[in-house]
Structures are given as C-alpha cells and as structure tokens.
Design a protein around this motif. Structure first.
Motif, PDB file in Angstrom:
ATOM      1  N   CYS A 175       4.159  -1.637   2.821  1.00 43.29           N
ATOM      2  CA  CYS A 175       3.914  -0.521   2.487  1.00 43.29           C
ATOM      3  C   CYS A 175       5.234   0.184   1.544  1.00 43.29           C
ATOM      4  O   CYS A 175       6.171  -0.622   1.428  1.00 43.29           O
ATOM      5  CB  CYS A 175       4.073   0.625   3.828  1.00 43.29           C
ATOM      6  SG  CYS A 175       5.592   0.658   4.563  1.00 43.29           S
ATOM      7  N   ARG A 176       4.804   1.074   0.748  1.00 43.40           N
ATOM      8  CA  ARG A 176       5.625   1.201  -0.526  1.00 43.40           C
ATOM      9  C   ARG A 176       6.953   2.069  -0.098  1.00 43.40           C
ATOM     10  O   ARG A 176       6.713   3.302  -0.367  1.00 43.40           O
ATOM     11  CB  ARG A 176       5.079   1.991  -1.804  1.00 43.40           C
ATOM     12  CG  ARG A 176       3.819   1.051  -2.053  1.00 43.40           C
ATOM     13  CD  ARG A 176       2.895   1.495  -3.317  1.00 43.40           C
ATOM     14  NE  ARG A 176       3.921   1.107  -4.503  1.00 43.40           N
ATOM     15  CZ  ARG A 176       3.923   0.102  -5.157  1.00 43.40           C
ATOM     16  NH1 ARG A 176       3.424  -0.928  -4.507  1.00 43.40           N
ATOM     17  NH2 ARG A 176       4.846  -0.029  -6.341  1.00 43.40           N
TER      18      ARG A 176
ATOM     19  N   GLU B  35       9.154  15.675  -2.748  1.00 43.48           N
ATOM     20  CA  GLU B  35       9.185  14.966  -4.018  1.00 43.48           C
ATOM     21  C   GLU B  35      10.508  14.958  -4.935  1.00 43.48           C
ATOM     22  O   GLU B  35      11.179  16.093  -4.969  1.00 43.48           O
ATOM     23  CB  GLU B  35       8.084  15.390  -5.098  1.00 43.48           C
ATOM     24  CG  GLU B  35       8.029  14.544  -6.321  1.00 43.48           C
ATOM     25  CD  GLU B  35       7.008  14.911  -7.251  1.00 43.48           C
ATOM     26  OE1 GLU B  35       5.754  14.383  -7.146  1.00 43.48           O
ATOM     27  OE2 GLU B  35       7.129  15.838  -8.038  1.00 43.48           O
TER      28      GLU B  35
ATOM     29  N   TYR C 159       9.285  10.143  -2.834  1.00 42.86           N
ATOM     30  CA  TYR C 159       9.505  11.001  -1.853  1.00 42.86           C
ATOM     31  C   TYR C 159      10.480  10.729  -0.834  1.00 42.86           C
ATOM     32  O   TYR C 159      10.655   9.366  -0.505  1.00 42.86           O
ATOM     33  CB  TYR C 159       8.202  11.102  -1.087  1.00 42.86           C
ATOM     34  CG  TYR C 159       6.947  11.521  -2.061  1.00 42.86           C
ATOM     35  CD1 TYR C 159       6.739  13.057  -2.046  1.00 42.86           C
ATOM     36  CD2 TYR C 159       6.376  10.956  -2.858  1.00 42.86           C
ATOM     37  CE1 TYR C 159       5.826  13.742  -2.881  1.00 42.86           C
ATOM     38  CE2 TYR C 159       5.491  11.402  -3.707  1.00 42.86           C
ATOM     39  CZ  TYR C 159       4.862  13.038  -3.745  1.00 42.86           C
ATOM     40  OH  TYR C 159       4.119  13.389  -4.621  1.00 42.86           O
TER      41      TYR C 159
ATOM     42  N   ASN D 128       7.066   5.456  -1.870  1.00 47.39           N
ATOM     43  CA  ASN D 128       5.983   5.837  -3.167  1.00 47.39           C
ATOM     44  C   ASN D 128       6.983   5.716  -4.273  1.00 47.39           C
ATOM     45  O   ASN D 128       6.424   6.474  -5.039  1.00 47.39           O
ATOM     46  CB  ASN D 128       4.922   6.573  -2.626  1.00 47.39           C
ATOM     47  CG  ASN D 128       3.952   6.439  -1.691  1.00 47.39           C
ATOM     48  OD1 ASN D 128       3.872   5.249  -1.114  1.00 47.39           O
ATOM     49  ND2 ASN D 128       3.679   7.490  -0.968  1.00 47.39           N
TER      50      ASN D 128
ATOM     51  N   SER E 133       0.903  -1.130  -0.092  1.00 49.00           N
ATOM     52  CA  SER E 133      -0.060   0.001  -0.025  1.00 49.00           C
ATOM     53  C   SER E 133       0.991   1.208  -0.121  1.00 49.00           C
ATOM     54  O   SER E 133       2.086   1.298   0.572  1.00 49.00           O
ATOM     55  CB  SER E 133      -0.873  -0.128   1.277  1.00 49.00           C
ATOM     56  OG  SER E 133      -1.809  -1.113   1.467  1.00 49.00           O
ATOM     57  N   PRO E 134       0.233   2.381  -0.512  1.00 47.76           N
ATOM     58  CA  PRO E 134       1.061   3.577  -0.555  1.00 47.76           C
ATOM     59  C   PRO E 134       1.203   4.096   0.721  1.00 47.76           C
ATOM     60  O   PRO E 134       0.173   3.873   1.723  1.00 47.76           O
ATOM     61  CB  PRO E 134       0.184   4.577  -1.350  1.00 47.76           C
ATOM     62  CG  PRO E 134      -0.504   3.645  -2.387  1.00 47.76           C
ATOM     63  CD  PRO E 134      -0.739   2.421  -1.402  1.00 47.76           C
ATOM     64  N   VAL E 135       2.334   4.728   0.989  1.00 46.20           N
ATOM     65  CA  VAL E 135       2.547   5.494   2.207  1.00 46.20           C
ATOM     66  C   VAL E 135       1.691   6.843   2.394  1.00 46.20           C
ATOM     67  O   VAL E 135       1.883   7.600   1.229  1.00 46.20           O
ATOM     68  CB  VAL E 135       3.914   5.702   2.664  1.00 46.20           C
ATOM     69  CG1 VAL E 135       4.175   6.611   3.752  1.00 46.20           C
ATOM     70  CG2 VAL E 135       4.844   4.428   2.742  1.00 46.20           C
ATOM     71  N   LYS E 136       0.934   7.009   3.357  1.00 47.47           N
ATOM     72  CA  LYS E 136      -0.063   8.159   3.265  1.00 47.47           C
ATOM     73  C   LYS E 136       0.506   9.033   4.188  1.00 47.47           C
ATOM     74  O   LYS E 136       0.508  10.354   3.732  1.00 47.47           O
ATOM     75  CB  LYS E 136      -1.515   7.867   3.851  1.00 47.47           C
ATOM     76  CG  LYS E 136      -2.175   6.953   2.861  1.00 47.47           C
ATOM     77  CD  LYS E 136      -3.816   6.684   3.325  1.00 47.47           C
ATOM     78  CE  LYS E 136      -4.289   5.697   2.158  1.00 47.47           C
ATOM     79  NZ  LYS E 136      -5.141   5.005   2.561  1.00 47.47           N
ATOM     80  N   ASN E 137       1.111   8.759   5.247  1.00 49.58           N
ATOM     81  CA  ASN E 137       1.679   9.967   6.107  1.00 49.58           C
ATOM     82  C   ASN E 137       3.324   9.598   6.131  1.00 49.58           C
ATOM     83  O   ASN E 137       3.626   8.946   7.261  1.00 49.58           O
ATOM     84  CB  ASN E 137       0.925  10.132   7.316  1.00 49.58           C
ATOM     85  CG  ASN E 137       1.533  11.201   8.204  1.00 49.58           C
ATOM     86  OD1 ASN E 137       2.345  11.831   7.939  1.00 49.58           O
ATOM     87  ND2 ASN E 137       0.813  11.191   9.366  1.00 49.58           N
TER      88      ASN E 137
END
Length: 158
Positions: free
Chosen positions: A55-56, A125, A119, A81, A17-21
């Motif tokens: 997580c990515r 980024e 990131y 990500n 899953s993508p890292v959100k935070n």
C-alpha cells in the motif's frame, strides 16, 4: 516487530496500491508499527512494501543515527498516497543505503527539492515542499511504492 524484506522479495518490485480508507484500524496500526520500526532499525524512512504491505504509505523520520550521523532532526511523519507534484531542475548526487539492501551503498542522483501532495494519518490533505536530505528520503521511499530500489539508480557502487 516484522522483518524488513530484502532485495529479491517479489513485493519490493510491485507497484503498491493506494490506501482507500486512511482511518481503518489496520492502516493506523501500520503507521504506528512503521514509526517504531524505522527508529529501531536506525533508518530515516520506511515504505509499507518493505514490511510486506503493498500500500502507498511511507514514514519519514530523519534523525542523526549510526547509519546517517549527519541527518537533520525532524518530527516523524506518515505520508499516505504521496505524490510528487513538481521538482527542481537540479539533480544532486549523494550516497544512499536501504534497510532492504543490507550492506550496500551507492551514489544516486535525486532532485534537490520536491513539492509533495499526501494525506496525513488524520486524512488531511497536505501540500508541502521539501529539499536536501528530507527530499532525498521521500524520493527513495516513493520509489519503493513503485517497485524501484535505490540500486536501480546507483551511479557508482561503493
């Protein structure tokens, strides 16, 4: 230190899953842990799923060591990500191994150069190009984020 999961562990075959935070303390702690583990295990890269986190997140830490004596030296970096946005046309066949596939090595075709968007651990980024051995490491680790192991690509078992 956590153990590195081995082939056969279900999480190694999941799409992470993508890292959100990125700034979350658990993500920052995970970056620190992965950087420590990659050096302790004589690796040049490590993906979060290899230590049980879907997580990515990958770390790339090329340095000469017992497993890769001719690896170029670079400053270790965390890539959150990561996404390959373009690649060269040329494919290069080289021998690979993996901390999650002990005792096995094989020849794998990978792009000679890639352009990557990711990131950093500060949430900034980054858009960079990589080639040679570093590009190979990144492709190998991104495969882990997609549930793919190097043995799925092996051209010839050694």
């Amino acid at each position: 230190m956590r153990e590195i999961l081995q082939i056969g562990s279900p999480i190694l075959r999941e799409v992470a899953s993508p890292v959100k935070n990125i700034h979350a303390p658990d993500i920052q702690d995970l970056v620190d842990l992965m950087l420590a583990m990659v050096f302790e295990r004589n690796g040049v890269g490590l993906a979060a799923p290899q230590i049980g986190y879907s997580c990515r997140l990958i770390v790339v830490a090329s340095h000469p060591n017992a497993r890769y004596p001719h690896a170029p030296l670079m400053k270790p970096i965390a890539m959150i990500n990561p996404e390959i946005v373009s690649h060269s046309e040329d494919l290069v066949e080289e021998e690979e191994g993996c901390l999650s596939v002990r005792g096995k090595r094989g020849n794998v075709l990978r792009y000679g150069a890639i352009a990557l968007k990711y990131y950093n651990r500060d949430g900034e980024e980054q858009k960079k190009e990589f080639d040679g051995f570093i590009a190979r490491i990144i492709q190998h680790e991104i495969d882990h984020l997609n549930g793919i192991l190097f043995v799925d690509h092996v051209q010839e078992a050694l």
